[in-house]
Design a protein around this motif. Sequence first.
Motif, short mmCIF file in Angstrom:
data_model
loop_
_atom_site.label_atom_id
_atom_site.label_comp_id
_atom_site.label_asym_id
_atom_site.label_seq_id
_atom_site.Cartn_x
_atom_site.Cartn_y
_atom_site.Cartn_z
N GLY A 36 -15.56 -25.21 29.13
CA GLY A 36 -14.67 -24.14 29.57
C GLY A 36 -13.48 -24.62 30.37
N GLN A 37 -13.31 -25.95 30.51
CA GLN A 37 -12.21 -26.52 31.29
C GLN A 37 -11.22 -27.29 30.42
OE1 GLN A 37 -12.14 -25.94 34.71
NE2 GLN A 37 -13.92 -24.67 34.25
N TYR A 38 -11.67 -27.71 29.24
CA TYR A 38 -10.86 -28.49 28.30
C TYR A 38 -11.04 -27.91 26.91
CZ TYR A 38 -10.34 -31.87 32.05
OH TYR A 38 -10.03 -32.45 33.25
N THR A 39 -10.00 -27.95 26.10
CA THR A 39 -10.04 -27.41 24.75
C THR A 39 -10.80 -28.35 23.81
OG1 THR A 39 -7.96 -26.23 25.07
CG2 THR A 39 -8.62 -26.69 22.80
N ILE A 40 -11.79 -27.84 23.13
CA ILE A 40 -12.54 -28.60 22.12
C ILE A 40 -11.85 -28.40 20.78
CG2 ILE A 40 -14.70 -28.71 20.83
CD1 ILE A 40 -16.17 -28.13 23.45
N VAL A 41 -11.57 -29.51 20.08
CA VAL A 41 -10.84 -29.44 18.82
C VAL A 41 -11.65 -29.90 17.62
CG1 VAL A 41 -8.56 -29.64 19.86
CG2 VAL A 41 -9.80 -31.72 19.21
N GLY A 42 -12.86 -30.43 17.83
CA GLY A 42 -13.66 -30.88 16.71
C GLY A 42 -14.82 -31.74 17.15
N HIS A 43 -15.43 -32.42 16.16
CA HIS A 43 -16.55 -33.32 16.45
C HIS A 43 -16.59 -34.44 15.41
CE1 HIS A 43 -18.22 -30.31 13.67
NE2 HIS A 43 -18.97 -31.30 13.22
N VAL A 44 -17.13 -35.55 15.83
CA VAL A 44 -17.25 -36.72 14.95
C VAL A 44 -18.33 -36.45 13.91
CG1 VAL A 44 -17.86 -39.18 14.84
CG2 VAL A 44 -16.47 -38.31 16.75
N VAL A 45 -17.99 -36.68 12.64
CA VAL A 45 -18.97 -36.53 11.57
C VAL A 45 -19.29 -37.88 10.91
CG1 VAL A 45 -18.46 -34.12 11.09
CG2 VAL A 45 -17.20 -35.89 9.86
N GLU A 46 -18.50 -38.89 11.23
CA GLU A 46 -18.75 -40.23 10.71
C GLU A 46 -18.11 -41.26 11.65
OE1 GLU A 46 -17.21 -42.97 6.97
OE2 GLU A 46 -17.47 -40.82 6.63
N GLY A 47 -18.86 -42.32 11.95
CA GLY A 47 -18.31 -43.41 12.73
C GLY A 47 -18.56 -43.37 14.22
N MET A 48 -19.50 -42.53 14.67
CA MET A 48 -19.78 -42.49 16.10
C MET A 48 -20.32 -43.83 16.59
SD MET A 48 -19.30 -40.51 18.63
CE MET A 48 -19.62 -40.88 20.36
N ASP A 49 -21.02 -44.56 15.72
CA ASP A 49 -21.50 -45.88 16.09
C ASP A 49 -20.34 -46.82 16.41
OD1 ASP A 49 -20.78 -45.71 13.38
OD2 ASP A 49 -22.11 -47.34 12.79
N LEU A 50 -19.21 -46.63 15.73
CA LEU A 50 -18.00 -47.42 16.00
C LEU A 50 -17.40 -47.04 17.35
CD1 LEU A 50 -16.00 -49.52 14.83
CD2 LEU A 50 -14.76 -47.59 13.85
N ILE A 51 -17.35 -45.75 17.63
CA ILE A 51 -16.85 -45.29 18.94
C ILE A 51 -17.70 -45.88 20.06
CG2 ILE A 51 -16.52 -43.25 20.41
CD1 ILE A 51 -14.39 -43.55 18.22
N ASP A 52 -19.02 -45.94 19.85
CA ASP A 52 -19.92 -46.50 20.86
C ASP A 52 -19.58 -47.95 21.21
OD1 ASP A 52 -21.46 -44.19 21.14
OD2 ASP A 52 -22.90 -44.80 19.61
N THR A 53 -19.00 -48.68 20.27
CA THR A 53 -18.73 -50.11 20.51
C THR A 53 -17.30 -50.41 20.94
OG1 THR A 53 -18.24 -50.50 18.15
CG2 THR A 53 -20.54 -50.79 18.86
N LEU A 54 -16.48 -49.37 21.17
CA LEU A 54 -15.13 -49.61 21.67
C LEU A 54 -15.19 -50.38 22.99
CD1 LEU A 54 -13.44 -46.13 21.11
CD2 LEU A 54 -12.95 -48.25 19.85
N LYS A 55 -14.18 -51.20 23.22
CA LYS A 55 -14.09 -51.97 24.45
C LYS A 55 -13.99 -51.00 25.64
CE LYS A 55 -11.56 -55.55 24.12
NZ LYS A 55 -10.38 -56.42 24.02
N LYS A 56 -14.85 -51.20 26.64
CA LYS A 56 -14.91 -50.32 27.80
C LYS A 56 -13.97 -50.80 28.91
CE LYS A 56 -18.44 -48.24 25.79
NZ LYS A 56 -18.53 -48.95 24.54
N GLY A 57 -13.51 -49.86 29.70
CA GLY A 57 -12.68 -50.17 30.85
C GLY A 57 -13.52 -50.38 32.09
N ALA A 58 -12.90 -50.97 33.09
CA ALA A 58 -13.58 -51.24 34.36
C ALA A 58 -13.78 -49.95 35.14
CB ALA A 58 -12.76 -52.24 35.17
N PRO A 59 -15.01 -49.71 35.65
CA PRO A 59 -15.25 -48.49 36.44
C PRO A 59 -14.32 -48.37 37.64
CG PRO A 59 -17.32 -49.57 35.89
CD PRO A 59 -16.23 -50.50 35.47
#
Length: 193
Positions: free
Chosen positions: A152-175
């Motif tokens: 309810g604070q941000y607009t949802i525009v869709g959802h991943v239907v393929e490749g979520m495993d790829l998103i999981d492996t994106l390079k992470k930033g420093a906390p």
Amino acid sequence: MRKLLLATALAFAATGALAQDGTTAPDGPGPNLVLEIGGSVSGKVVIDLTPDVAPGHVERITQLANEHAYDDVVFHRVIEGFMAQTGDVQFGKRGGDLSMAGMGGSKYGDLPAEFSNRSFSRGMVGMARSASPDSANSQFFIMFDAAPHLDGQYTIVGHVVEGMDLIDTLKKGAPEMNGLVETPDYIVKATIE
């Protein structure tokens, strides 16, 4: 002004758009935003856009993809257990000065909020914005896990239907840098199918 103002990353149980076993939700009527990803990982991510939920935002994403504005745009903020953010077509182009990545938008004006009763669960895609609810423009983020505090604070525009495993492996930033990625992965090409 940083888009998607969040000081800490909160990890929640995965629910909703992706099952707990990591399988994707079914592909709806679309259109689909197809992202070819490059950098430390490579492959394809397919996002089922939901014009019935956020028609103005989906129209903007479609317009920018058709103009090739998302091509070579980096995932500038990637927070482990929370989300991966991209879409700054103004300051987020690979090969340029990325010091302002996350602060820009597009050549078009900001969009009025299109909040819904959908929940930010794993694989959901939302529009980044500043403190103003009506400030989303071109940037979007993909959820690693559920974050009900965004509902309810941000607009949802869709959802991943393929490749979520790829998103999981994106390079992470420093906390300590709020997830800013030093040498980020990027969208090689974005298309609408």
